[in-house]
Design a protein around this motif. Structure first.
Motif, PDB file in Angstrom:
ATOM      1  N   ASN A 130       0.818  -1.231   0.000  1.00 17.87           N
ATOM      2  CA  ASN A 130       0.000   0.000   0.000  1.00 17.87           C
ATOM      3  C   ASN A 130       0.847   1.274   0.000  1.00 17.87           C
ATOM      4  N   LEU A 131       1.797   1.325  -0.906  1.00 15.57           N
ATOM      5  CA  LEU A 131       2.667   2.489  -1.038  1.00 15.57           C
ATOM      6  C   LEU A 131       2.065   3.469  -2.034  1.00 15.57           C
ATOM      7  N   THR A 132       2.405   4.744  -1.893  1.00 12.87           N
ATOM      8  CA  THR A 132       1.968   5.734  -2.872  1.00 12.87           C
ATOM      9  C   THR A 132       2.804   5.577  -4.140  1.00 12.87           C
ATOM     10  N   LYS A 133       2.336   6.181  -5.214  1.00 17.78           N
ATOM     11  CA  LYS A 133       3.084   6.113  -6.473  1.00 17.78           C
ATOM     12  C   LYS A 133       4.477   6.731  -6.303  1.00 17.78           C
ATOM     13  N   ALA A 134       4.537   7.847  -5.601  1.00 18.61           N
ATOM     14  CA  ALA A 134       5.826   8.513  -5.380  1.00 18.61           C
ATOM     15  C   ALA A 134       6.780   7.617  -4.587  1.00 18.61           C
ATOM     16  N   GLU A 135       6.255   6.934  -3.572  1.00 17.48           N
ATOM     17  CA  GLU A 135       7.095   6.038  -2.774  1.00 17.48           C
ATOM     18  C   GLU A 135       7.602   4.876  -3.620  1.00 17.48           C
ATOM     19  N   LYS A 136       6.739   4.340  -4.483  1.00 17.70           N
ATOM     20  CA  LYS A 136       7.153   3.235  -5.353  1.00 17.70           C
ATOM     21  C   LYS A 136       8.261   3.680  -6.302  1.00 17.70           C
ATOM     22  N   VAL A 137       8.119   4.860  -6.873  1.00 20.66           N
ATOM     23  CA  VAL A 137       9.141   5.362  -7.806  1.00 20.66           C
ATOM     24  C   VAL A 137      10.458   5.604  -7.068  1.00 20.66           C
ATOM     25  N   GLN A 138      10.382   6.157  -5.862  1.00 22.46           N
ATOM     26  CA  GLN A 138      11.604   6.380  -5.088  1.00 22.46           C
ATOM     27  C   GLN A 138      12.276   5.057  -4.739  1.00 22.46           C
ATOM     28  N   ILE A 139      11.488   4.066  -4.366  1.00 20.78           N
ATOM     29  CA  ILE A 139      12.059   2.752  -4.046  1.00 20.78           C
ATOM     30  C   ILE A 139      12.692   2.141  -5.290  1.00 20.78           C
ATOM     31  N   LEU A 140      12.020   2.272  -6.427  1.00 24.68           N
ATOM     32  CA  LEU A 140      12.569   1.774  -7.688  1.00 24.68           C
ATOM     33  C   LEU A 140      13.887   2.475  -8.022  1.00 24.68           C
ATOM     34  N   ASN A 141      13.922   3.783  -7.873  1.00 26.33           N
ATOM     35  CA  ASN A 141      15.113   4.557  -8.224  1.00 26.33           C
ATOM     36  C   ASN A 141      16.271   4.336  -7.253  1.00 26.33           C
ATOM     37  N   LEU A 142      15.970   4.280  -5.975  1.00 23.86           N
ATOM     38  CA  LEU A 142      17.023   4.235  -4.960  1.00 23.86           C
ATOM     39  C   LEU A 142      17.428   2.822  -4.545  1.00 23.86           C
ATOM     40  N   CYS A 143      16.518   1.865  -4.713  1.00 17.71           N
ATOM     41  CA  CYS A 143      16.763   0.476  -4.289  1.00 17.71           C
ATOM     42  C   CYS A 143      17.389   0.426  -2.901  1.00 17.71           C
ATOM     43  N   PRO A 144      16.642   0.877  -1.893  1.00 21.21           N
ATOM     44  CA  PRO A 144      17.187   0.885  -0.531  1.00 21.21           C
ATOM     45  C   PRO A 144      17.567  -0.518  -0.067  1.00 21.21           C
ATOM     46  N   THR A 145      18.566  -0.581   0.796  1.00 22.17           N
ATOM     47  CA  THR A 145      19.056  -1.884   1.258  1.00 22.17           C
ATOM     48  C   THR A 145      18.928  -2.069   2.768  1.00 22.17           C
ATOM     49  N   THR A 146      18.426  -1.048   3.462  1.00 27.87           N
ATOM     50  CA  THR A 146      18.265  -1.152   4.914  1.00 27.87           C
ATOM     51  C   THR A 146      16.876  -0.676   5.329  1.00 27.87           C
ATOM     52  N   ALA A 147      16.464  -1.105   6.518  1.00 30.95           N
ATOM     53  CA  ALA A 147      15.166  -0.695   7.065  1.00 30.95           C
ATOM     54  C   ALA A 147      15.124   0.823   7.263  1.00 30.95           C
TER      55      ALA A 147
END
Length: 135
Positions: free
Chosen positions: A74-91
């Motif tokens: 249940n992420l927002t579109k902006a959050e999904k794009v940021q996750i896609l772009n940044l590929c975070p590796t930590t909590a």
């Protein structure tokens, strides 16, 4: 790659990278000419930067699958794009991207999200395998 509407969309780094490489190669868009030296420089520098990011290893198919796997969170579109772009590796990185993450995601969901990100980010795995300095 074709820009459908120039004024209304959040673009992923993958889309920007594709658009700029098309411009640089003279596909679809006009290649910068000698009178557009600044555009040529910006295009070159941005491509050079994006080649160091996860978008270099992404494909349209993998992004579609990735977005499907993000739906349960249940992420927002902006959050999904940021996750896609940044590929975070930590909590902690997830918490910085997802607004009010403490209320919206459980600890288990955060770690599940990190597993999804790792699954669709082959570039990080390849770098870790080929870079002895990371050991």
């Amino acid at each position: 790659m074709e820009v459908i509407s120039e004024n209304s969309a959040m673009l992923s780094n993958f889309e920007v990278y594709g658009l700029l490489t098309d411009i640089q190669a003279g596909r679809g868009q006009n290649k910068p000419n000698k009178h557009q030296q600044q555009l040529a420089t910006i295009t070159y520098e941005t491509i050079k930067y994006l080649e160091t990011k996860p978008c270099k290893h992404q494909s349209q198919e993998s992004i579609i699958e990735f977005m499907k796997e993000l739906e349960p969170f249940n992420l927002t579109k902006a959050e999904k794009v940021q996750i896609l772009n940044l590929c975070p590796t930590t909590a902690v990185e997830i918490q910085l991207i997802v607004e009010e993450s403490e209320e919206r995601l459980t600890e288990d969901q955060i770690y599940s999200l990190l597993e999804v990100i790792t699954k669709y980010n082959p570039g990080e795995q390849e770098e870790a395998e080929t870079d002895p300095a990371r050991d």
